[in-house]
Scaffold this active site. Structure first.
Site, PDB file in Angstrom:
ATOM      1  CE  LYS A   1      -4.389   1.078   0.123  1.00  0.00           C
ATOM      2  NZ  LYS A   1      -5.525   0.437  -0.107  1.00  0.00           N
TER       3      LYS A   1
ATOM      4  CG  ASP B   1      -7.243   3.774  -1.117  1.00  0.00           C
ATOM      5  OD1 ASP B   1      -7.534   2.207  -0.825  1.00  0.00           O
ATOM      6  OD2 ASP B   1      -7.477   4.251  -0.092  1.00  0.00           O
TER       7      ASP B   1
HETATM    8  N1  GLU Z   1      -7.403   0.313  -2.894  1.00  0.00           N
HETATM    9  C1  GLU Z   1      -8.068  -0.776  -3.143  1.00  0.00           C
HETATM   10  C2  GLU Z   1      -8.182  -1.760  -2.129  1.00  0.00           C
HETATM   11  O1  GLU Z   1      -8.265  -1.208  -0.895  1.00  0.00           O
HETATM   12  C3  GLU Z   1      -7.741  -1.591  -4.500  1.00  0.00           C
HETATM   13  C4  GLU Z   1      -6.324  -2.062  -4.711  1.00  0.00           C
HETATM   14  C5  GLU Z   1      -5.814  -2.589  -5.937  1.00  0.00           C
HETATM   15  O2  GLU Z   1      -6.717  -2.540  -6.727  1.00  0.00           O
HETATM   16  O3  GLU Z   1      -4.635  -2.935  -6.100  1.00  0.00           O
HETATM   17  O4  GLU Z   1      -8.182  -2.770  -2.001  1.00  0.00           O
END
Ligand code: GLU
Length: 450
Positions: A125, A165
């Site tokens: 992340k 996100d």
């Molecule tokens: N931000 C999204 C999550 O919390 C998607 C992450 C992604 O697609 O890599 O899962």
């Protein structure tokens, strides 16, 4: 269990002041007790100690120049948490609240979420404490370019694949991809959530919201219930909330609320999706403007919220979809929802319910789909985007949507069956956590001490 307690105490010493991260770790470790007690191998291989420590943490300065010519500086992060199952995968969040604790909690959750999808993706992340609100398009572009001037060297289609996100959508992904391409000379699938014009996947935009509703549908089916005719509370007004509302309508339910950082909107006859999209996707303005188009709706500003929770959860409804942000649903909110007869909660956001709120749902024995299972449709569809990019193919909307449904059904069944296996049928927190953990932990053991 002292092992779990000791781990948390140690974390508090070695990674101080990271409350959200401890919360996410504690929530996982609590539900791992039954598997840790019966399997010596996890302790022997120090799996917990290794899992709570990210493989790599990248923190960097993001300098940029605003429209007035002033130099601004933000903090950038990418936490590459665990690569046992595949390249690090997870979104980037641009929001003023972002700090190391927030990114670590999100990265930690992502490991288990991604494992649950059954797809070959590790957990990561990132983000920045940058506030996109009120910024011009040029400022957003310059910020994204500066962010990538540092991050480009750490990412790639087989090592780390960021996505969106909160505060990061197709526009930001476009600017970041453009800069990555310029610096590396590579046109590859390094980001997901790309525009449909140049490598994005159909359904990716809708996937988190749709998936969260499919998850609710599968939970309800097991109770011989359906979504049809049910009134629903939805929080948030971003991408996840909008496509949760869209799918709820498609399946015959009635979403009556949504919210943004300024307040909560309540529309008894149902949130008008076209107006919501116009305000939030096109014009990017406050939700309050909805009243100009629909004077029969009600708007509760944040200043009028209950001190112990969020106004959105105080309306009576049968289903609840928290799709805003972490810790948006408190113990008091959960008690109100249960007292008002809610039968299912499906989380589109990451860790939206506090730990006390989760306890209320579990004790009340309502259907409760924790975020790392219920919102996994987003990242799962990101992996489908990676698969299309790698094979130079594009799949139809129906094809991707069908795969998404199958993935969500498998996640639900995996969580449900694992919960039963460990003697707590109905506890999808326990089921999701153990199922995700077991896969990552066994992969780590097989790959040795790395
Ligand atoms: N931000 C999204 C999550 O919390 C998607 C992450 C992604 O697609 O890599 O899962």
């Amino acid at each position: 269990m002292t092992y779990i307690h000791d781990t948390i105490v140690k974390l508090q010493k070695t990674s101080p002041a990271q409350a959200e991260f401890y919360q996410a770790v504690e929530e996982i470790l609590d539900s791992l007790q039954p598997i840790l007690e019966t399997n010596e191998k996890y302790k022997k291989h120090a799996i917990i100690e290794r899992m709570v420590e990210p493989e790599r943490q990248i923190m960097f300065r993001v300098p940029w120049v605003d429209d007035q010519g002033n130099v601004q500086v933000n903090k950038g992060y990418r936490i590459e948490f665990n690569s046992a199952l595949g390249p690090y995968k997870g979104g980037l969040r641009f929001h003023p609240s972002v700090n190391a604790s927030i990114i670590k909690f999100l990265g930690f959750e992502q490991i288990f979420k991604n494992a649950l999808t059954g797809l070959p993706i590790g957990g990561g992340k990132g983000g920045a404490n940058f506030d996109p609100k009120g910024k011009s398009d040029g400022e957003i572009m310059r910020f994204c370019q500066s962010f990538i001037n540092e991050l480009y060297r750490h990412i790639g289609p087989t090592c780390d694949v960021p996505a969106g996100d909160i505060g990061v959508g197709a526009r930001e992904i476009g600017y970041m991809f453009g800069q990555y391409k310029r610096l590396t000379g590579n046109y590859d699938g390094v980001f997901t959530g790309k525009s449909l014009l140049w490598g994005g996947s159909l359904v990716r935009k809708e996937a988190t919201g749709y998936g969260c509703v499919y998850f609710a549908q599968y939970m309800l089916e097991d109770q011989n219930q359906s979504l049809a005719g049910k009134t629903c509370l939805v929080s948030g007004a971003g991408n996840v909330a909008i496509y949760t509302i869209e799918k709820l309508y498609e399946l015959g339910a009635l979403p009556i609320t949504c919210s943004d950082s300024s307040g909560t909107l309540y529309h008894e006859t149902g949130i008008n999706l076209a107006t919501l999209k116009e305000l939030k996707e096109v014009r990017k303005v406050r939700l309050e403007e909805y009243l100009q188009h629909h004077p029969d709706a009600r708007y509760i500003p944040v200043s009028d919220y209950p001190t112990d929770g969020h106004a959105v959860w105080r309306f009576p409804a049968e289903l609840a979809f928290p799709c805003a942000t972490q810790n948006e649903l408190t113990e008091q909110d959960a008690q109100t929802l249960v007292a008002n007869g809610v039968i299912a909660v499906s989380e589109g956001a990451n860790m939206p319910s506090t730990q006390d709120a989760v306890e209320v749902f579990l004790n009340a024995k309502i259907c409760y789909g924790p975020g790392k299972a219920a919102n996994a449709g987003g990242v799962a569809t990101s992996q489908l985007e990676m698969a299309q990019n790698a094979s130079m193919q594009t799949w139809s909307f129906a094809e991707v949507d069908e795969k998404l449904k199958v993935i969500m059904k498998n996640i639900y069944r995996n969580a449900r069956d694992t919960a039963s296996e460990f003697g707590e049928p109905h506890n999808l927190v326990l089921g999701a956590n153990i199922a995700g953990f077991r896969k990552v932990a066994d992969a780590m053991i097989e790959q040795g001490v790395v």
